[in-house]
Design a protein around this motif. Structure first.
Motif, PDB file in Angstrom:
ATOM      1  N   PRO A   1      40.582  28.380  49.762  1.00 47.24           N
ATOM      2  CA  PRO A   1      39.057  29.214  49.700  1.00 47.24           C
ATOM      3  C   PRO A   1      38.109  28.679  50.713  1.00 47.24           C
ATOM      4  N   LEU A   2      37.097  29.561  51.288  1.00 48.03           N
ATOM      5  CA  LEU A   2      36.246  28.888  52.268  1.00 48.03           C
ATOM      6  C   LEU A   2      35.148  28.148  51.751  1.00 48.03           C
ATOM      7  N   ARG A   3      34.483  27.403  52.349  1.00 45.33           N
ATOM      8  CA  ARG A   3      33.373  26.835  51.683  1.00 45.33           C
ATOM      9  C   ARG A   3      32.086  27.410  52.401  1.00 45.33           C
ATOM     10  N   VAL A   4      30.868  27.301  51.893  1.00 52.43           N
ATOM     11  CA  VAL A   4      29.673  27.903  52.488  1.00 52.43           C
ATOM     12  C   VAL A   4      28.990  26.921  53.221  1.00 52.43           C
ATOM     13  N   LYS A   5      28.989  27.010  54.594  1.00 52.33           N
ATOM     14  CA  LYS A   5      28.609  26.135  55.250  1.00 52.33           C
ATOM     15  C   LYS A   5      26.962  25.870  55.280  1.00 52.33           C
ATOM     16  N   HIS A   6      26.565  24.375  55.303  1.00 52.21           N
ATOM     17  CA  HIS A   6      25.290  24.155  54.933  1.00 52.21           C
ATOM     18  C   HIS A   6      25.044  23.803  53.598  1.00 52.21           C
ATOM     19  N   ALA A   7      25.952  24.155  52.617  1.00 54.19           N
ATOM     20  CA  ALA A   7      25.696  23.832  51.250  1.00 54.19           C
ATOM     21  C   ALA A   7      25.950  22.195  51.205  1.00 54.19           C
ATOM     22  N   PRO A   8      25.232  21.525  50.286  1.00 53.69           N
ATOM     23  CA  PRO A   8      25.141  19.932  50.512  1.00 53.69           C
ATOM     24  C   PRO A   8      26.378  19.587  49.720  1.00 53.69           C
ATOM     25  N   VAL A   9      26.915  20.328  48.787  1.00 49.60           N
ATOM     26  CA  VAL A   9      27.905  19.775  47.914  1.00 49.60           C
ATOM     27  C   VAL A   9      29.063  20.768  47.734  1.00 49.60           C
ATOM     28  N   HIS A  10      30.177  20.409  47.811  1.00 51.97           N
ATOM     29  CA  HIS A  10      31.432  21.442  47.644  1.00 51.97           C
ATOM     30  C   HIS A  10      32.406  20.778  46.663  1.00 51.97           C
ATOM     31  N   PHE A  11      32.893  21.406  45.752  1.00 49.57           N
ATOM     32  CA  PHE A  11      33.990  20.865  44.670  1.00 49.57           C
ATOM     33  C   PHE A  11      35.222  22.012  44.949  1.00 49.57           C
ATOM     34  N   GLU A  12      36.253  21.403  45.617  1.00 48.64           N
ATOM     35  CA  GLU A  12      37.499  22.039  45.861  1.00 48.64           C
ATOM     36  C   GLU A  12      38.202  21.834  44.638  1.00 48.64           C
ATOM     37  N   CYS A  13      38.784  22.992  43.852  1.00 47.74           N
ATOM     38  CA  CYS A  13      39.225  22.866  42.582  1.00 47.74           C
ATOM     39  C   CYS A  13      40.602  23.689  42.265  1.00 47.74           C
ATOM     40  N   VAL A  14      41.560  23.073  41.547  1.00 45.89           N
ATOM     41  CA  VAL A  14      42.690  23.922  41.145  1.00 45.89           C
ATOM     42  C   VAL A  14      42.449  24.550  39.843  1.00 45.89           C
ATOM     43  N   TRP A  15      42.748  25.786  39.812  1.00 42.35           N
ATOM     44  CA  TRP A  15      42.689  26.461  38.337  1.00 42.35           C
ATOM     45  C   TRP A  15      43.422  25.918  37.559  1.00 42.35           C
ATOM     46  N   LEU A  16      42.882  25.561  36.258  1.00 45.54           N
ATOM     47  CA  LEU A  16      43.440  25.075  35.029  1.00 45.54           C
ATOM     48  C   LEU A  16      44.269  26.168  34.014  1.00 45.54           C
ATOM     49  N   GLN A  17      43.065  26.728  33.747  1.00 38.27           N
ATOM     50  CA  GLN A  17      43.330  27.663  32.373  1.00 38.27           C
ATOM     51  C   GLN A  17      42.152  28.755  32.476  1.00 38.27           C
ATOM     52  N   THR A  18      42.338  29.975  31.789  1.00 39.87           N
ATOM     53  CA  THR A  18      41.241  30.922  31.303  1.00 39.87           C
ATOM     54  C   THR A  18      41.288  31.068  29.955  1.00 39.87           C
TER      55      THR A  18
ATOM     56  N   THR B   1      36.433  32.206  46.258  1.00 36.78           N
ATOM     57  CA  THR B   1      37.628  32.343  45.993  1.00 36.78           C
ATOM     58  C   THR B   1      38.379  33.207  47.311  1.00 36.78           C
ATOM     59  N   VAL B   2      39.600  33.441  47.318  1.00 36.10           N
ATOM     60  CA  VAL B   2      40.323  34.398  48.258  1.00 36.10           C
ATOM     61  C   VAL B   2      41.445  35.191  47.567  1.00 36.10           C
ATOM     62  N   SER B   3      41.433  36.482  47.740  1.00 37.12           N
ATOM     63  CA  SER B   3      42.184  37.377  47.202  1.00 37.12           C
ATOM     64  C   SER B   3      43.644  37.280  47.612  1.00 37.12           C
ATOM     65  N   ARG B   4      44.717  38.073  47.077  1.00 33.78           N
ATOM     66  CA  ARG B   4      46.063  37.733  47.331  1.00 33.78           C
ATOM     67  C   ARG B   4      46.057  38.532  48.590  1.00 33.78           C
ATOM     68  N   ASP B   5      45.163  39.410  48.980  1.00 35.26           N
ATOM     69  CA  ASP B   5      45.185  40.220  50.269  1.00 35.26           C
ATOM     70  C   ASP B   5      44.629  39.260  51.233  1.00 35.26           C
ATOM     71  N   GLY B   6      43.999  38.045  51.073  1.00 38.30           N
ATOM     72  CA  GLY B   6      43.178  37.426  52.003  1.00 38.30           C
ATOM     73  C   GLY B   6      41.831  37.546  52.113  1.00 38.30           C
ATOM     74  N   VAL B   7      41.174  38.492  51.327  1.00 40.09           N
ATOM     75  CA  VAL B   7      39.633  38.590  51.575  1.00 40.09           C
ATOM     76  C   VAL B   7      38.961  37.700  50.604  1.00 40.09           C
ATOM     77  N   PRO B   8      38.052  37.017  51.699  1.00 40.54           N
ATOM     78  CA  PRO B   8      37.189  35.739  51.028  1.00 40.54           C
ATOM     79  C   PRO B   8      36.306  36.314  49.966  1.00 40.54           C
TER      80      PRO B   8
END
Length: 198
Positions: free
Chosen positions: A118-135, A31-38
């Protein structure tokens, strides 16, 4: 043996619950924070729970940075944790403040996502880019609550082409890791096939 789960009166050295629901896939959530910290953290209470639409879920004990960032920014990425990056995955679980970049802490390279911030982990073989729905707060019968279930819809999927063979994903070649109980993990490096009857 039998024990009352509410009283947790099993008499063992450690609660066996997490050692019995196994293996649990690891959602390596960025994720990334509101201050831009990964931010990057592994969650073993994670899974895919729907394919139409594609929805993934992870559960967080208390309101940790991943949950807060996903809610505030509305996005997260789930990176596949594998045998090759097991030490970095473990390092990213270190409890640190929201000002700390766990990618840097774990010595990981990053790469940008296509549809989310949000950034992705380089060299991880799979990434799912997601939009938050609910908690969803997870409450017991007595009203106690310390966990939150975070739901996200998958907008985009990255698969390393090296692991696509004859039109299917070679999961064993990726060697994903999964959480067991205690400090134990498993690695998927062998699969077997059974066709559903009928």
């Amino acid at each position: 043996m039998f024990y009352d789960a509410a009283r947790n009166d099993h008499g063992l050295r450690h609660d066996p619950f997490k050692a019995l629901v196994v293996p649990r896939p690891i959602g390596w959530i960025s994720t990334v924070s509101r201050d831009g910290v990964p931010n990057l953290a592994p969650y073993s209470f994670f899974n895919a729970i729907s394919t139409d639409p594609h929805i993934v879920a992870f559960a967080s004990a208390d309101k940790k940075d991943s949950l807060i960032n996903a809610e505030e920014q509305g996005e997260f990425v789930c990176n596949l944790a594998t045998w090759d990056q097991r030490d970095a995955m473990n390092a990213s679980s270190t409890m640190v403040g929201p000002q700390v970049d766990e990618f840097a802490l774990a010595g990981l390279e990053t790469e940008p996502s296509r549809l989310v911030a949000p950034l992705r982990v380089k060299h991880a073989p799979v990434h799912f880019e997601c939009v938050w729905l609910q908690t969803l707060p997870l409450k017991g019968r007595d009203g106690r609550q310390s966990y939150y279930l975070v739901l996200g819809e998958v907008l985009g999927v990255h698969i390393d082409d090296r692991f696509i063979r004859e039109g299917i994903v070679d999961v064993a070649a990726m060697k994903p890791i999964a959480r067991l109980g205690y400090h134990d993990y498993a690695v998927v490096d062998e699969v077997f096939t059974m066709k559903r009857p009928g």
